[in-house]
Design a protein around this motif. Structure first.
Motif, PDB file in Angstrom:
ATOM      1  N   ARG A  58      41.806  37.398  51.608  1.00  0.00           N
ATOM      2  CA  ARG A  58      43.028  36.710  51.190  1.00  0.00           C
ATOM      3  C   ARG A  58      43.059  36.573  49.658  1.00  0.00           C
ATOM      4  NH1 ARG A  58      42.785  33.149  54.766  1.00  0.00           N
ATOM      5  NH2 ARG A  58      41.473  31.673  53.663  1.00  0.00           N
ATOM      6  N   GLU A  59      41.922  36.199  49.096  1.00  0.00           N
ATOM      7  CA  GLU A  59      41.846  36.058  47.638  1.00  0.00           C
ATOM      8  C   GLU A  59      42.058  37.411  46.961  1.00  0.00           C
ATOM      9  OE1 GLU A  59      38.871  34.414  44.109  1.00  0.00           O
ATOM     10  OE2 GLU A  59      38.123  34.529  46.157  1.00  0.00           O
ATOM     11  N   LEU A  60      41.491  38.467  47.517  1.00  0.00           N
ATOM     12  CA  LEU A  60      41.653  39.803  46.961  1.00  0.00           C
ATOM     13  C   LEU A  60      43.123  40.224  47.000  1.00  0.00           C
ATOM     14  CD1 LEU A  60      39.982  42.075  45.739  1.00  0.00           C
ATOM     15  CD2 LEU A  60      39.666  43.005  48.020  1.00  0.00           C
ATOM     16  N   SER A  61      43.798  39.917  48.081  1.00  0.00           N
ATOM     17  CA  SER A  61      45.218  40.225  48.193  1.00  0.00           C
ATOM     18  C   SER A  61      46.036  39.453  47.151  1.00  0.00           C
ATOM     19  CB  SER A  61      45.709  39.894  49.601  1.00  0.00           C
ATOM     20  OG  SER A  61      47.093  40.046  49.684  1.00  0.00           O
ATOM     21  N   GLN A  62      45.734  38.174  46.996  1.00  0.00           N
ATOM     22  CA  GLN A  62      46.446  37.355  46.015  1.00  0.00           C
ATOM     23  C   GLN A  62      46.174  37.857  44.599  1.00  0.00           C
ATOM     24  OE1 GLN A  62      44.963  33.462  46.930  1.00  0.00           O
ATOM     25  NE2 GLN A  62      46.454  33.103  48.569  1.00  0.00           N
ATOM     26  N   LEU A  63      44.930  38.235  44.341  1.00  0.00           N
ATOM     27  CA  LEU A  63      44.576  38.734  43.010  1.00  0.00           C
ATOM     28  C   LEU A  63      45.301  40.044  42.708  1.00  0.00           C
ATOM     29  CD1 LEU A  63      40.758  37.928  42.926  1.00  0.00           C
ATOM     30  CD2 LEU A  63      42.526  36.910  41.480  1.00  0.00           C
ATOM     31  N   ASN A  64      45.427  40.908  43.700  1.00  0.00           N
ATOM     32  CA  ASN A  64      46.144  42.166  43.490  1.00  0.00           C
ATOM     33  C   ASN A  64      47.623  41.911  43.219  1.00  0.00           C
ATOM     34  OD1 ASN A  64      44.056  44.097  43.636  1.00  0.00           O
ATOM     35  ND2 ASN A  64      44.021  43.914  45.868  1.00  0.00           N
ATOM     36  N   ASP A  65      48.213  40.915  43.883  1.00  0.00           N
ATOM     37  CA  ASP A  65      49.603  40.540  43.616  1.00  0.00           C
ATOM     38  C   ASP A  65      49.763  40.007  42.191  1.00  0.00           C
ATOM     39  OD1 ASP A  65      50.279  41.281  46.192  1.00  0.00           O
ATOM     40  OD2 ASP A  65      50.279  39.216  46.973  1.00  0.00           O
ATOM     41  N   ARG A  66      48.848  39.134  41.793  1.00  0.00           N
ATOM     42  CA  ARG A  66      48.883  38.578  40.438  1.00  0.00           C
ATOM     43  C   ARG A  66      48.689  39.672  39.397  1.00  0.00           C
ATOM     44  NH1 ARG A  66      44.649  34.104  39.872  1.00  0.00           N
ATOM     45  NH2 ARG A  66      45.329  34.261  37.733  1.00  0.00           N
ATOM     46  N   LYS A  67      47.795  40.625  39.708  1.00  0.00           N
ATOM     47  CA  LYS A  67      47.538  41.737  38.792  1.00  0.00           C
ATOM     48  C   LYS A  67      48.813  42.541  38.575  1.00  0.00           C
ATOM     49  CE  LYS A  67      44.731  45.896  38.358  1.00  0.00           C
ATOM     50  NZ  LYS A  67      43.683  46.733  38.977  1.00  0.00           N
ATOM     51  N   ALA A  68      49.540  42.828  39.658  1.00  0.00           N
ATOM     52  CA  ALA A  68      50.794  43.581  39.542  1.00  0.00           C
ATOM     53  C   ALA A  68      51.814  42.811  38.705  1.00  0.00           C
ATOM     54  CB  ALA A  68      51.342  43.881  40.933  1.00  0.00           C
ATOM     55  N   ARG A  69      51.899  41.482  38.905  1.00  0.00           N
ATOM     56  CA  ARG A  69      52.830  40.660  38.127  1.00  0.00           C
ATOM     57  C   ARG A  69      52.482  40.681  36.643  1.00  0.00           C
ATOM     58  NH1 ARG A  69      52.478  36.740  42.351  1.00  0.00           N
ATOM     59  NH2 ARG A  69      51.040  35.530  41.070  1.00  0.00           N
ATOM     60  N   GLU A  70      51.189  40.554  36.345  1.00  0.00           N
ATOM     61  CA  GLU A  70      50.757  40.555  34.941  1.00  0.00           C
ATOM     62  C   GLU A  70      51.018  41.915  34.298  1.00  0.00           C
ATOM     63  OE1 GLU A  70      50.021  37.999  33.164  1.00  0.00           O
ATOM     64  OE2 GLU A  70      49.835  36.579  34.810  1.00  0.00           O
ATOM     65  N   GLN A  71      50.810  42.994  35.029  1.00  0.00           N
ATOM     66  CA  GLN A  71      51.076  44.321  34.486  1.00  0.00           C
ATOM     67  C   GLN A  71      52.564  44.496  34.193  1.00  0.00           C
ATOM     68  OE1 GLN A  71      49.205  46.649  37.590  1.00  0.00           O
ATOM     69  NE2 GLN A  71      47.375  47.010  36.338  1.00  0.00           N
ATOM     70  N   ARG A  72      53.424  44.000  35.082  1.00  0.00           N
ATOM     71  CA  ARG A  72      54.869  44.055  34.831  1.00  0.00           C
ATOM     72  C   ARG A  72      55.242  43.218  33.608  1.00  0.00           C
ATOM     73  NH1 ARG A  72      55.162  43.504  40.533  1.00  0.00           N
ATOM     74  NH2 ARG A  72      55.667  41.294  40.285  1.00  0.00           N
ATOM     75  N   GLU A  73      54.609  42.065  33.481  1.00  0.00           N
ATOM     76  CA  GLU A  73      54.879  41.199  32.331  1.00  0.00           C
ATOM     77  C   GLU A  73      54.454  41.878  31.033  1.00  0.00           C
ATOM     78  OE1 GLU A  73      56.083  37.614  30.372  1.00  0.00           O
ATOM     79  OE2 GLU A  73      56.553  38.494  32.295  1.00  0.00           O
ATOM     80  N   ILE A  74      53.300  42.514  31.033  1.00  0.00           N
ATOM     81  CA  ILE A  74      52.825  43.214  29.837  1.00  0.00           C
ATOM     82  C   ILE A  74      53.777  44.354  29.489  1.00  0.00           C
ATOM     83  CG2 ILE A  74      50.970  44.686  28.932  1.00  0.00           C
ATOM     84  CD1 ILE A  74      49.020  42.875  30.563  1.00  0.00           C
ATOM     85  N   GLU A  75      54.223  45.090  30.485  1.00  0.00           N
ATOM     86  CA  GLU A  75      55.173  46.174  30.246  1.00  0.00           C
ATOM     87  C   GLU A  75      56.484  45.635  29.672  1.00  0.00           C
ATOM     88  OE1 GLU A  75      55.578  48.113  34.009  1.00  0.00           O
ATOM     89  OE2 GLU A  75      53.540  48.929  33.952  1.00  0.00           O
ATOM     90  N   ARG A  76      56.955  44.510  30.197  1.00  0.00           N
ATOM     91  CA  ARG A  76      58.197  43.908  29.711  1.00  0.00           C
ATOM     92  C   ARG A  76      58.055  43.466  28.263  1.00  0.00           C
ATOM     93  NH1 ARG A  76      60.365  39.109  28.735  1.00  0.00           N
ATOM     94  NH2 ARG A  76      58.522  37.965  29.356  1.00  0.00           N
TER      95      ARG A  76
END
Length: 108
Positions: free
Chosen positions: A83-101
């Motif tokens: 569950r933590e790994l899944s949440q971390l992967n979701d957060r990672k995707a959000r942070e990558q989108r934020e960095i791109e933005r």
């Protein structure tokens, strides 16, 4: 003469109350002090936000690698770790989108 000595004794015995102020406030005044602060530019703000997002991304990636390293030893991940790994992967995707933005905003 006694009155003069009494007045002098009272004047000397009273403490002097002063409130220390910064040298800038003494010379510039209260309102001018607010204006004296340097303005942060849009680029500086965006750059700082991008650095913060990159730091968060690094922390997330570090935690993901810790969990994955624990499972490399032949142990199966627990439900909590999955569950933590899944949440971390979701957060990672959000942070990558934020960095791109933020990167796109800096380039424009």
């Amino acid at each position: 003469m006694r009155i003069l000595v009494a007045v002098l004794a009272i004047a000397v015995s009273m403490p002097v109350i002063s409130i220390p102020t910064s040298p800038e406030a003494q010379t510039m005044g209260r309102n001018n002090m607010r204006q004296a602060r340097p303005r942060v530019t849009r680029e500086d703000r965006l750059t700082n936000l991008r650095y913060e997002a990159e730091d968060r991304l690094l922390e997330i990636e570090t935690r993901i690698s810790e969990i994955q390293d624990a499972s490399q030893g032949g142990t199966v991940l627990t439900a909590g770790q999955q569950r933590e790994l899944s949440q971390l992967n979701d957060r990672k995707a959000r942070e990558q989108r934020e960095i791109e933005r933020l990167t796109a905003a800096l380039e424009s």
